[in-house]
Design an enzyme around this catalytic site. Structure first.
Site, mmCIF file in Angstrom:
data_model
loop_
_atom_site.group_PDB
_atom_site.id
_atom_site.type_symbol
_atom_site.label_atom_id
_atom_site.label_comp_id
_atom_site.label_asym_id
_atom_site.label_seq_id
_atom_site.Cartn_x
_atom_site.Cartn_y
_atom_site.Cartn_z
ATOM 1 N N ASP A 72 0.839 -1.206 0.000
ATOM 2 C CA ASP A 72 0.000 0.000 0.000
ATOM 3 C C ASP A 72 0.871 1.251 0.000
ATOM 4 O O ASP A 72 2.045 1.205 0.381
ATOM 5 C CB ASP A 72 -0.950 0.000 1.210
ATOM 6 C CG ASP A 72 -0.231 0.037 2.556
ATOM 7 O OD1 ASP A 72 0.827 -0.628 2.701
ATOM 8 O OD2 ASP A 72 -0.704 0.733 3.471
ATOM 9 N N GLU B 73 0.168 -1.162 5.857
ATOM 10 C CA GLU B 73 1.238 -0.592 6.680
ATOM 11 C C GLU B 73 1.050 0.897 6.882
ATOM 12 O O GLU B 73 1.241 1.427 7.974
ATOM 13 C CB GLU B 73 2.604 -0.871 6.035
ATOM 14 C CG GLU B 73 3.785 -0.720 6.983
ATOM 15 C CD GLU B 73 4.288 0.706 7.121
ATOM 16 O OE1 GLU B 73 5.005 0.978 8.092
ATOM 17 O OE2 GLU B 73 3.942 1.560 6.272
#
Ligand code: BES
Ligand code: MN
Ligand code: MN
Length: 456
Positions: A88, A153
């Site tokens: 991400d 994350e």
């Protein structure tokens, strides 16, 4: 090994092209409008890994965004390395400041520009391409390797603990390697041996039920923006220390050796300051800049809202105000305990006439590496082989919640072998990846696998 390294050289351009395809997917985990893109991003990686002929490739759903898992277990008797990264990326605002669009990666000055190029897609692909180089030359990896690539994350890894618990067996390994940090300086291979933890909170201040006319009501009720500003002003003293009760209680003091190690690095404070654009350094008295950003706990107000933001004047007493607060933590501070202390502080300093509420958004624990473990010598050797320069130990002030979680769960050291640059613009407009680092990073990862294979 020569064949593998020659393959990395021969495929230098294609390896960049492959990364470019992945960077095009706008996998912004914090934006609900991009949920489908984050899933597509995971699928793209999984498909890419399947083409490499991994023994097993799976997309693991979570309550949030999915993670990707792959494994190559064709080296019986050899150690197992678990490699972690995240797929991400951060939001792109302010978009107008990007020289080229964030999701249309382009190459200028030996750099690949685009969101996620260095944090962390490029660093994930460093491993993927090292793996590919082995498979396409030797036919298999010299060690057993497992890859876990998380999709949350950048939003605090809130579903990670459960994922790690549910898949504890799948993730069992002898060593862990994370490539999601920066090098100390250009061309200096650096192993990161400390990360700070994080406690992230939001403070809400409510006053009147709706915005009031400041002529009619000014002087009659409390102003939430003032109340919030007063409370924020109580968080630090004149020496730059956090004033929250017990904030420093669990802090392990820096030893003389640790301070010497940090001081021995070729840190150019003026250059560092220039890179920030700030007029002067600032922070807790009694510590050097590197000590403050790597090894001391800090508290920052990351954003503040309230009242009228439009053009011109509007005479009101705002109904509410809020602020986002992050605390960077060091061993042995615990995120939830610090969050409670922050909450207690706001309750204590809340001025009369308003309602104050503090929400604990997410956290992550700090990490200090067991650098006397033999894997650190192995990693140094591998890194130095690829870059042709001695490897240094450094720390980072940022946080990667996975690192401490996996180190505690497995009892194994977590190598932080990062390939970013200190001025890479991570989280900012015009993020870039140094393509020489990408290339040498792939070699470093290949050498790391090879050196680990020789341990036994
Ligand atoms: N790659 C960074 C961590 C990092 C930051 C390493 C700075 C080295 C230097 C990671 O993607 C990140 O941004 N982490 C967040 C964690 C948070 C959202 C839980 C951070 O540090 O703010
Ligand atoms: Mn990252
Ligand atoms: Mn990041």
């Amino acid at each position: 090994m020569q064949d593998v390294i020659a393959f990395v050289d021969a495929n230098r351009k294609r390896y960049v092209d492959d990364l470019i395809e992945w960077v095009r997917i706008p996998a912004i985990s914090s934006d609900p409008g991009h949920t489908a893109d984050v899933a597509k991003n995971a699928d793209h990686l999984a498909a890419h890994l399947r083409k490499l002929g991994a023994g097993r490739v799976e997309v693991w759903p979570t309550a949030g965004h999915p993670a990707v898992f792959a494994e190559w277990l064709q080296a019986p008797g050899k150690p197992t390395l678990l490699v972690y990264g995240h797929h991400d990326v951060q939001p792109i605002d302010p978009l107008s400041e990007w020289v080229t669009p964030p999701f249309e990666p382009s190459i200028r000055s030996g750099r690949l520009w685009g969101r996620g190029t260095v944090d962390d897609k490029g660093q994930v692909y460093i491993h993927v391409k090292a793996i590919e180089s082995f498979i396409k030359t030797v036919g298999k990896l010299p060690i057993n390797l497992k890859l876990i690539v998380e999709g949350e994350e950048e939003v605090g890894s809130v579903n990670l603990d459960k994922l790690l618990r549910d898949h504890a067996k799948d993730l069992a390994a002898d060593f862990v390697c994370v490539s999601d940090t920066a090098m100390f300086g250009r061309g200096i291979p650096s192993l990161c041996v400390g990360l700070r933890g994080l406690a992230y909170l939001e403070v809400f201040v409510d006053g009147p039920a709706l915005d009031l006319h400041s002529g009619t009501f000014g002087g009659g009720v409390a102003n939430p923006v003032h109340a919030l500003a007063q409370m924020i002003a109580t968080l630090h003293d004149a020496d730059g220390r956090v004033t929250i009760d017990g904030f420093y209680d669990a802090v392990r003091p820096l030893s003389d050796t640790e301070r010497k190690e940090i001081a021995s690095l070729p840190f150019d404070e003026n250059e560092w300051l220039r890179s920030t654009g700030s007029p002067a350094t600032f922070g807790e008295k009694g510590f050097t800049t590197l000590e403050r950003v790597w090894a001391r706990p800090t508290l920052d107000c990351c954003g503040i809202q309230g009242g009228f933001h439009g053009e011109g004047a509007k005479t009101i007493i705002p109904a509410r105000a809020s602020a986002k607060v992050s605390c960077r933590l060091v061993p042995d501070q615990e995120p939830d305990e610090i969050a409670r202390k922050v909450q207690a502080h706001f309750a204590k300093v809340a001025p009369p006439g308003v309602r104050v509420r503090v929400e604990n958004l997410h956290g992550g624990r700090p990490y200090l590496a067991p650098t006397d473990h033999p894997v650190y010598d192995i990693a140094k050797r591998a890194f130095t082989k690829a870059f042709g320069k001695p490897t240094v130990f450094m720390r980072e002030g940022g946080s990667i919640p996975f690192v401490r979680t996996i180190a505690d769960a497995t009892g194994k050291p977590c190598l932080l072998m990062g390939f970013g640059q200190p001025d890479e613009n991570a989280h900012a407009p015009n993020e870039w990846l140094d393509l020489e680092n990408y290339h040498l990073g792939i070699k470093s990862a290949a050498y790391l696998y090879d050196e680990i294979a020789r341990m036994t």
